[in-house]
Scaffold this motif. Structure first.
Motif, short mmCIF file in Angstrom:
data_model
loop_
_atom_site.label_atom_id
_atom_site.label_comp_id
_atom_site.label_asym_id
_atom_site.label_seq_id
_atom_site.Cartn_x
_atom_site.Cartn_y
_atom_site.Cartn_z
N GLU A 102 -1.70 31.28 9.61
CA GLU A 102 -1.91 30.86 11.00
C GLU A 102 -2.08 32.04 11.95
O GLU A 102 -2.81 31.96 12.92
CB GLU A 102 -0.73 29.99 11.46
N LYS B 66 -7.99 27.90 7.57
CA LYS B 66 -7.41 27.50 8.86
C LYS B 66 -7.95 26.15 9.29
O LYS B 66 -7.20 25.27 9.72
CB LYS B 66 -7.71 28.57 9.91
N GLU B 67 -9.27 25.98 9.15
CA GLU B 67 -9.89 24.74 9.62
C GLU B 67 -9.42 23.55 8.79
O GLU B 67 -9.06 22.49 9.35
CB GLU B 67 -11.41 24.87 9.56
N ARG B 69 -6.68 23.21 6.93
CA ARG B 69 -5.24 22.93 7.10
C ARG B 69 -4.95 22.30 8.44
O ARG B 69 -4.05 21.45 8.54
CB ARG B 69 -4.44 24.23 6.90
N ARG B 70 -5.69 22.68 9.46
CA ARG B 70 -5.47 22.06 10.77
C ARG B 70 -5.93 20.61 10.79
O ARG B 70 -5.58 19.87 11.70
CB ARG B 70 -6.16 22.90 11.85
N HIS B 71 -6.73 20.22 9.80
CA HIS B 71 -7.15 18.83 9.67
C HIS B 71 -6.37 18.10 8.58
O HIS B 71 -6.79 17.04 8.12
CB HIS B 71 -8.65 18.75 9.35
#
Lengths: 152, 111
Positions: A102, B66-67, B69-71
């Motif tokens: 992150e 990142k993309e 996991r954020r979804h």
């Protein structure tokens, strides 16, 4: 004693030259008798050095970058020269390779990989001559051989 | 460098082949972003036929991790060759990404 194998010089100026750079590295390393792992490391280090100059050295992301590769006492010597303003690698930000996904920054790994892959990294610069980056990578088994595996 | 998508149930496999360098990484990132935008958020990147990556390739992988996991999904790698694995290790990416020996193992990990 055998004479050292003659090197070759690549002239590039933009990121579209990366394919040609890869071919140059492959042909030159094969001619010098470098093993596959050494070729891989040289290809990666030259790409990172080349793109770093284009991205950070020239305002329009293009400009002359010359790369020479030659055999040197049990390994491969690489010299990257450019005409961009003097750059001090010691001032380049160090990536945090332990950061989690992150907070991990997506860039900044080029110089880090060069330092990890190469056995020797030297840099000099001047206002009048641009920058000269000298790299050395020892052959995986101490001398030139073909088809032998080894670590990076 | 080529990228194709192969749906395998609730998981999708991105079949990548060739070298991922400063030129081809942009294409890779764009294609992976398209897949995520289409709803393929459980992605396996099949690296069996990838012979090279530079830091540009790592940027594309991190952005996609990142993309996804954020979804609520993830990007996992399969069949990474030794030299490519070394680059991931030197960059600290083996602690960020999940890697598997083959595509089937990577698909099963989503269960």
């Amino acid at each position: 004693m055998n004479a050292p194998a003659a090197g070759a010089v690549f002239h590039g100026s933009c990121v579209q030259d990366l394919d040609r750079l890869a071919s140059f590295v492959s042909e030159t390393c094969n001619r010098l008798g470098a093993d596959a792992d050494t070729c891989f490391a040289v290809r990666l280090a030259t790409e990172e050095a080349f793109t770093n100059v284009l991205e950070h050295g020239y305002p329009a992301h293009q400009g002359p970058v010359d790369i020479s590769i030659a055999a040197e006492r049990g390994g491969v010597s690489i010299v990257v020269t450019d005409q961009s303003p003097p750059f001090d690698p010691a001032r380049a930000p160090v990536p945090d390779v332990s950061a989690d996904w992150e907070t991990r920054a997506e860039g900044g790994l080029g110089l880090h990989l060069i330092r990890k892959l190469m056995d020797r990294v030297e840099h000099e610069s001047s206002d009048s001559r641009g920058n000269v980056l000298r790299l050395f990578k020892a052959f995986a088994h101490g001398d030139a051989c073909s088809g032998q595996g080894g670590g990076l | 460098m080529n990228v194709d998508l192969e749906p395998r149930g609730v998981v999708s496999v991105a079949l990548i082949s060739g070298s991922v360098d400063g030129l081809s990484a942009e294409t890779l990132l764009a294609r992976l972003h398209e897949y995520v935008a289409e709803g393929h958020v459980r992605l396996v990147a099949d690296f069996t036929a990838v012979d090279y990556t530079s830091s540009a390739g790592l940027r594309a992988l991190l952005a996609t991790v990142k993309e996804t996991r954020r979804h609520g999904g993830d990007l996992r790698l399969a069949g990474v060759a030794p030299n490519v694995l070394k680059v991931l290790e030197l960059s600290g990416f083996t602690t960020i990404l999940k890697l598997y020996a083959d595509v089937d193992a990577a698909i099963d990990s989503f269960a």
